[in-house]
Enzyme design. Sequence first.
Site, short mmCIF file in Angstrom:
data_model
loop_
_atom_site.label_atom_id
_atom_site.label_comp_id
_atom_site.label_asym_id
_atom_site.label_seq_id
_atom_site.Cartn_x
_atom_site.Cartn_y
_atom_site.Cartn_z
N HIS A 138 0.84 -1.21 0.00
CA HIS A 138 0.00 0.00 0.00
C HIS A 138 0.87 1.26 0.00
O HIS A 138 1.90 1.31 0.67
CB HIS A 138 -0.93 0.00 1.21
N ASP A 148 2.81 -5.63 2.20
CA ASP A 148 1.54 -4.97 2.59
C ASP A 148 1.74 -3.51 3.04
O ASP A 148 1.52 -2.60 2.27
CB ASP A 148 0.83 -5.80 3.66
N GLU A 180 -8.81 -12.10 4.35
CA GLU A 180 -7.77 -11.63 5.29
C GLU A 180 -8.31 -11.70 6.71
O GLU A 180 -7.64 -12.21 7.60
CB GLU A 180 -7.36 -10.19 4.94
N ASP A 203 -7.70 1.21 -5.15
CA ASP A 203 -8.63 0.38 -4.38
C ASP A 203 -9.77 1.18 -3.76
O ASP A 203 -9.60 2.35 -3.38
CB ASP A 203 -7.90 -0.47 -3.32
N ARG A 243 -1.55 15.89 2.70
CA ARG A 243 -2.53 16.96 2.50
C ARG A 243 -2.38 17.74 1.21
O ARG A 243 -3.26 18.47 0.82
CB ARG A 243 -2.45 17.95 3.67
#
Length: 349
Positions: A25, A287, A209, A145, A78
């Site tokens: 990710h 991950d 998961e 995603d 941001r």
Amino acid sequence: MTQQHAPRDPHAFIAGLPKAELHVHHVGSASPRIVAELAARHPDSKVPTDPEALADYFTFTDFAHFIQVYLSVVDLIRTPEDVRLLTYEVARDMARQQVRYAELTVTPYSSTRRGIDERAFMDAIEDARKAAEADFGTVLRWCFDIPGEAGLESAEETLRLATDERLRPEGLVSFGLGGPEIGVPRPQFKPYFDRAIAAGLHSVPHAGETTGPQTVWDALTELRAERIGHGTSSAQDPKLLAHLAEHRIPLEVCPTSNIATRAVRTLDEHPIKEFVEAGVLVTVNSDDPPMFGTDLNTEYAVAARLLGLDERGIAELAKNAVHASFLDEAGKARIAEEIDAYTERWLAP
Ligand SMILES: O=C(O)c1cccc(C(=O)CC[C@H]2O[C@@H](n3cnc4c(=O)[nH]cnc43)[C@H](O)[C@@H]2O)c1
Ligand SMILES: [Zn+2]
């Protein structure tokens, strides 16, 4: 994959091994150095910058706690320049581990709903992708995603960002579904996956998961998954394992993640070996590496231990990820050849 005698110390071999990563990710890859830099830019954040305090902050009681902490790091991003910095620095960290190719899961909805302009967001990730390839030689591709728990509005928005010709980034290859699974049934996302697939994207949802094997079946039958993110609970269903093996649906296995979020109790109880023994194509992934106190090299060492692999076995594992990737055939062949050449050099007397 054949199992052999474990090598004496696989770490040095793994460190230099060319690799591909398929399940990692974007925000979850922010190293303590990147978190500190972002927190310095936005000093009102509650995310600690001191590495020791950060390690403590990244200790999770369960999956829900992990998501809560994950979103506090999302809050640190941001501006488009934050997005660019994060992406470029993540690629630098990958290159240090000899990652030649990575499909990075990005959640554009989380950034656009926090006020980052959608055009500027796409430009930032694409600019970082091109710079990273030129500067480090690491090729990045995107998986956008849906953060499932944010509801169908987030699905609609993610689909729009992924398929609108004026926005869709060149590096986008796949469409995913992340976040908690409990209370977020997969079938409701079928219309979004159907449209993403029709637009040429590959389907790679997380499933199994934190819930049972039915979620994996749903991902296969409803979302037409081509790979499964985690798929850990598939081990509970022999018919599912046989189906995954027969249809060559790879699992994106992330061992340390499963321990850190308490989805699996201990590494020794992780079902990775059952997957391999059932003939399922296993890929090894990190991950959210800094959040789980790991990196891809460590995950390969963990997998080598659990599977009892020697150097050739580890190289096979690395080639699984190349074959299961959405890279073109010439690109796959190039990395696979590099893996073979490296392994032969390593083993030469
Ligand atoms: O961004 C929001 O405003 C928002 C609102 C409600 C829910 C969410 C999410 O659930 C975001 C979850 C986010 O977590 C990412 N992620 C990272 N690692 C994992 C994992 O191991 N399993 C599942 N999801 C993971 C994922 O990319 C989601 O987008 C957000
Ligand atoms: Zn994940």
